[in-house]
Scaffold this active site. Sequence first.
Site, mmCIF file in Angstrom:
data_model
loop_
_atom_site.group_PDB
_atom_site.id
_atom_site.type_symbol
_atom_site.label_atom_id
_atom_site.label_comp_id
_atom_site.label_asym_id
_atom_site.label_seq_id
_atom_site.Cartn_x
_atom_site.Cartn_y
_atom_site.Cartn_z
ATOM 1 C CE LYS A 14 8.431 -6.673 86.501
ATOM 2 N NZ LYS A 14 7.759 -5.780 87.745
ATOM 3 C CG HIS A 48 1.227 -5.669 96.962
ATOM 4 N ND1 HIS A 48 1.706 -6.165 96.074
ATOM 5 C CD2 HIS A 48 1.249 -4.363 96.665
ATOM 6 C CE1 HIS A 48 2.104 -5.600 95.240
ATOM 7 N NE2 HIS A 48 1.912 -4.402 95.649
ATOM 8 C CE LYS A 92 -0.702 -1.402 94.690
ATOM 9 N NZ LYS A 92 0.446 -0.827 95.004
ATOM 10 C CG HIS A 110 -1.002 -7.900 91.798
ATOM 11 N ND1 HIS A 110 -1.044 -8.352 92.696
ATOM 12 C CD2 HIS A 110 0.535 -7.574 91.458
ATOM 13 C CE1 HIS A 110 0.099 -8.456 93.572
ATOM 14 N NE2 HIS A 110 1.070 -8.049 92.727
ATOM 15 C CD GLU A 153 5.629 -3.280 87.742
ATOM 16 O OE1 GLU A 153 5.878 -2.965 88.946
ATOM 17 O OE2 GLU A 153 5.604 -4.670 87.199
ATOM 18 C CG ASP A 183 5.563 -10.735 88.911
ATOM 19 O OD1 ASP A 183 5.672 -11.198 90.062
ATOM 20 O OD2 ASP A 183 5.748 -9.385 88.391
ATOM 21 C CE LYS A 230 2.734 -11.839 92.674
ATOM 22 N NZ LYS A 230 3.839 -11.155 92.455
HETATM 23 C C1 BG6 Z 1 4.810 -7.536 92.710
HETATM 24 C C2 BG6 Z 1 5.404 -8.072 91.539
HETATM 25 O O1 BG6 Z 1 3.747 -8.504 93.271
HETATM 26 O O2 BG6 Z 1 4.013 -6.235 92.368
HETATM 27 C C3 BG6 Z 1 6.373 -7.057 91.051
HETATM 28 O O3 BG6 Z 1 6.112 -9.204 91.943
HETATM 29 C C4 BG6 Z 1 5.628 -5.520 90.746
HETATM 30 O O4 BG6 Z 1 6.923 -7.669 89.846
HETATM 31 C C5 BG6 Z 1 4.840 -5.405 91.723
HETATM 32 O O5 BG6 Z 1 6.596 -4.705 90.438
HETATM 33 C C6 BG6 Z 1 4.188 -3.883 91.569
HETATM 34 O O6 BG6 Z 1 3.523 -3.623 92.664
HETATM 35 P P1 BG6 Z 1 3.340 -2.034 93.104
HETATM 36 O O7 BG6 Z 1 2.537 -1.819 94.219
HETATM 37 O O8 BG6 Z 1 4.731 -1.274 92.791
HETATM 38 O O9 BG6 Z 1 2.395 -1.551 91.811
#
Ligand code: BG6
Length: 499
Positions: free
Chosen positions: A344, A182, A186, A244, A220, A239, A152
């Site tokens: 964030k 991704h 998980k 997600h 985050e 993003d 992505k």
């Molecule tokens: C990514 C985003 O796809 O996922 C990032 O581009 C983000 O901005 C990240 O920090 C979060 O992934 P995870 O697995 O750390 O929760």
Amino acid sequence: KNELPVAVTIFGAKGDLTRRKLIPALYNLYIENHLPPLFSIFCIDFLETESAAFKTDLLEGINEFSRSGQADPVKWKAFSSKIIYMKGDFQETTTFQNLKEKLVDFDKQNSQRSIRIFYLATAPRFIEVIADGLYQYTACNKDKQDRIVIEKPFGTDLDSAKKLNLFLLKRFTEKQLYRIDHYLGKETVQNILAFRFANNVFEPLWNNKYIDHVQISLAEQVGVGKRGGYYDSSGALRDMIQNHLLQLLCIVAMDCPGAYKAELIRDAKTKVLKYIRPFTSRDVFKNVIRAQYTEGTVNNQPVPGYRKEAQVLPDSSTETFVTAKLFIDNKRWRGVPFFIATGKALPRQVSVIVIQFKNSPNKIFKDDTVPNRLVISIQPELEISLLFENKVPGLEMKLQPVDMDFMYKDAYTGSLPEAYEALLLDVLEGDPTLFMRADQVEAAWKVVMPILDAWKKNPSKKLLFYPAGTWGPEAALKLIRPHAKKWFQLPRIERLVRM
Ligand code: BG6
């Protein structure tokens, strides 16, 4: 299990993703015997680098980021002997011709045609040129089921995503394309399907008759760090939400797919997206809160305001925080609000899904009863917990909510596979279940387009601010009322706390 030789090619070999995620994942698959005996990893980037220095850098990446910790010297030696660095400009045909030669040599050595996996771990602007290079000059063969993995962001809006899909589907079949999200790899996310469809306790209640609302939050601690350039033209909606968050929502809200089959699961998820009530521009400014962090402190560390981050425009109106209320207009969910949130520079990292049940209709106790709540904690806590009312021990009939808790760390030993391990193994085995099909990506863009359009027309209308290290603006809290007094973060913190 696949036993054919495998040739993995990584475009963007000098990038962060390769070092932090892909090589550690491949290494772990290797040491746990998930890779076939014959494999090679061709790493391509435009920078000149000594092979030894390149490998040392990858080793440091494993030592720093792999769940298996420090690499075993003997195993690393064997693994790294399979890594070949190739300097190559993605825009030049020679890059692809050279690659083809290497792949053909690899097959000759093994006297067998390998499965070829091409991983595009590059900035999105290179996707088309690489895909075309592979199509024209490197035998990327659909009959041999050669596979292309695409990171992505997949497009920047609905139109660009459609164009990209068209471009790719002119050259490859859908079966060859693995669009990564991704989050779907998980462990705790994969478990939601098992939790919902292998247990009979919850599924009958999984609808608007029993559920008051659903919260999905991906908070985050990190700010934008070194990714200001990318992030400033993207923002939290593109993003995190388009991919997600909406994918999590699909898994929570989908109907039973009928069988554990990739296409059935992907169909069921896509249906959810299609039933999401489209946002009008009025809804956008009422039911979608966007905000940006200002200077503050996270984890006792000072964080600059977003507009002061490297490569971010000083008057940027890009959002680093979004919460939204949305509805799924189908029989199961009509009237149930779904609250989604991401941000964030928040106080803690926590990804959590909360299913808030309605209160019991039996009003026989003098205490107000607290409605049941199911909390699926995706990370960093790996936990599922159910809150229910209990009689406080003693002579009085007094009630208090308590938790029934399932924690991975109590039930299982060893570390869980990383998302990228699960996903790479699926690519290797040709299982697309956890990857995004073209129509899924487009359906997700359709959901967010009215928001993007309304914000584009009014760049700073209702853009709010929150100091780094706080839980976002007050408006986010107002949005969730009257359904809940707060966004729930961690089950453990909520324990024994009365609403
Ligand atoms: C990514 C985003 O796809 O996922 C990032 O581009 C983000 O901005 C990240 O920090 C979060 O992934 P995870 O697995 O750390 O929760």
